[in-house]
Motif scaffolding. Sequence first.
Motif, PDB file in Angstrom:
ATOM      1  N   ILE A  23       9.353 -52.612  92.328  1.00 29.73           N
ATOM      2  CA  ILE A  23      10.799 -52.742  92.114  1.00 29.73           C
ATOM      3  C   ILE A  23      11.490 -52.570  93.462  1.00 29.73           C
ATOM      4  O   ILE A  23      11.280 -51.573  94.160  1.00 29.73           O
ATOM      5  CB  ILE A  23      11.319 -51.695  91.112  1.00 29.73           C
ATOM      6  CG1 ILE A  23      10.628 -51.888  89.749  1.00 29.73           C
ATOM      7  CG2 ILE A  23      12.839 -51.808  90.957  1.00 29.73           C
ATOM      8  CD1 ILE A  23      10.915 -50.778  88.766  1.00 29.73           C
TER       9      ILE A  23
ATOM     10  N   THR B   3      16.242 -59.635  81.064  1.00 32.38           N
ATOM     11  CA  THR B   3      15.875 -58.360  81.693  1.00 32.38           C
ATOM     12  C   THR B   3      14.989 -57.553  80.755  1.00 32.38           C
ATOM     13  O   THR B   3      13.945 -57.023  81.166  1.00 32.38           O
ATOM     14  CB  THR B   3      17.138 -57.540  82.047  1.00 32.38           C
ATOM     15  OG1 THR B   3      17.937 -58.278  82.966  1.00 32.38           O
ATOM     16  CG2 THR B   3      16.783 -56.191  82.644  1.00 32.38           C
TER      17      THR B   3
ATOM     18  N   ILE C 121      11.144 -56.264  81.309  1.00 32.02           N
ATOM     19  CA  ILE C 121      10.787 -54.847  81.223  1.00 32.02           C
ATOM     20  C   ILE C 121       9.643 -54.651  80.231  1.00 32.02           C
ATOM     21  O   ILE C 121       8.706 -53.886  80.471  1.00 32.02           O
ATOM     22  CB  ILE C 121      12.010 -54.003  80.821  1.00 32.02           C
ATOM     23  CG1 ILE C 121      13.027 -53.967  81.978  1.00 32.02           C
ATOM     24  CG2 ILE C 121      11.602 -52.587  80.426  1.00 32.02           C
ATOM     25  CD1 ILE C 121      14.367 -53.359  81.611  1.00 32.02           C
TER      26      ILE C 121
ATOM     27  N   TYR D 167      15.372 -51.007  84.780  1.00 28.91           N
ATOM     28  CA  TYR D 167      13.966 -51.009  85.198  1.00 28.91           C
ATOM     29  C   TYR D 167      13.488 -49.595  85.507  1.00 28.91           C
ATOM     30  O   TYR D 167      12.382 -49.194  85.119  1.00 28.91           O
ATOM     31  CB  TYR D 167      13.782 -51.903  86.426  1.00 28.91           C
ATOM     32  CG  TYR D 167      13.792 -53.365  86.083  1.00 28.91           C
ATOM     33  CD1 TYR D 167      12.637 -54.021  85.659  1.00 28.91           C
ATOM     34  CD2 TYR D 167      14.964 -54.110  86.163  1.00 28.91           C
ATOM     35  CE1 TYR D 167      12.647 -55.372  85.336  1.00 28.91           C
ATOM     36  CE2 TYR D 167      14.994 -55.453  85.844  1.00 28.91           C
ATOM     37  CZ  TYR D 167      13.833 -56.091  85.422  1.00 28.91           C
ATOM     38  OH  TYR D 167      13.852 -57.425  85.097  1.00 28.91           O
TER      39      TYR D 167
END
Length: 451
Positions: free
Chosen positions: A238, A312, A316, A339
Amino acid sequence: MKIKFIGAAGTVTGSKTLIETNGIRILIDCGLFQGLKSLREFNWEPLPVLADTIDYVLLTHGHLDHCGWLPRLVSQGFQGKIYCTGPTMEITKLILVDSAKIQEEDAKKAIQENSSKHEIVKPLYTVEEAKKVFPLFNVVPPNVKVSVEPEIEAVFTTAGHIIGACSISLELEGKTLVFSGDLGRDNDVLLYPPVKPQNADLVFLESTYGDRLHPDNDPKTELENNINETFKKGGTVIIPSFAVERAQSIMFLLWELKKEGRIPNIPYILDSPMGIGAFEVFFNNTQWHKLSLADCQAMSKMFIINADYEETLAAITNKGAKVVIAASGMITGGRVLSYLENYIGVSETTIIIVGYQAEGTRGRKLIEGAKSIKIFGNYYKVRAKIIEINGLSAHGDQADLLNWLSELKNKPHKIFLVHGEHAAADELRIKIRENYGINCSVPLMGQEFYF
């Protein structure tokens, strides 16, 4: 002439400098405070002057800490002109709408989860309020004198940092005032180096990295090593990043690594509602950066761009190895928080910090070794590996800042060091005195100077 520092004095965010001359009020930048709660609370306060008495706003660039308070300024009565470059106008529109959406979403979530200590939970401003700023923009070309008033002229010159960013030279009362804005690096992978000023009576110089030098490490190799190491563990990388320019710089390096076969064939995700819009700014303004239109298009095809929050959530849920670039850069809000909620407690995760982290931000806490971090009212243990790659910073370091002053043909009366924490600004002050013998001042919030 009176100069009043009402933001980015002793801190890195909330850039606002007020110039008063012959009954005219000019605000250089109008940024949002970020980080420490004591600073963020300033966002809810009115300016020390009435907003409807400000005649002009001159924007150096479109980052939130330089433009993010404009909707509040307009809601409090400002109806003057906002001068900036074309790319800065485009980016500012994206940034303000995105900021408003995040604030609306955060307020809604806080109400639903009863996670706020405030009796009344509301966003700082709404999308509708953000859009009221748009009619006030006036686009100016770089390197051309613009007559702000009959006896006030401004020139915008390239500053690097992000696309469209400029330093501003303001001529009034027979004096030349130069505002650096945020200065990029002389060797940035995407942007051209900042243009050095030739003449200045007063200089307002950012000092974000005034006390340090960027390492000589190759950030491209560091990205390669960390991605491959995480991939072998089956983990997720990330990268919290500003959606404009820093994200594109990272994407460019990842694109090169992928072409060279140095990183694995896994999903590479840009998770930002601004992602598509930011690409359009790059596509439409190739004269502002080093990439060709063909390179921009080829680079964009490597990435999955998530615009909707449902995308999103799907990313995830997919626990397979992947690399995610998500805003915000200092982890103060945005998709990156979703996240981190799910991945910061996973030991196979690597979080790569690539930009400056202001005091009080989650990003700063992570690089300082925080064992837990608060997200949406809940604490999460930090089990992820935290890596900082300083070589990807969009800010010039101490050497770059000193070099920016090297072509001045005259010795300025004073240099004000702004947009830096006290230690960084004071270290830069000492270096400027040693190198150039120029009198420097590190102004305090609310301090006034007369010339």
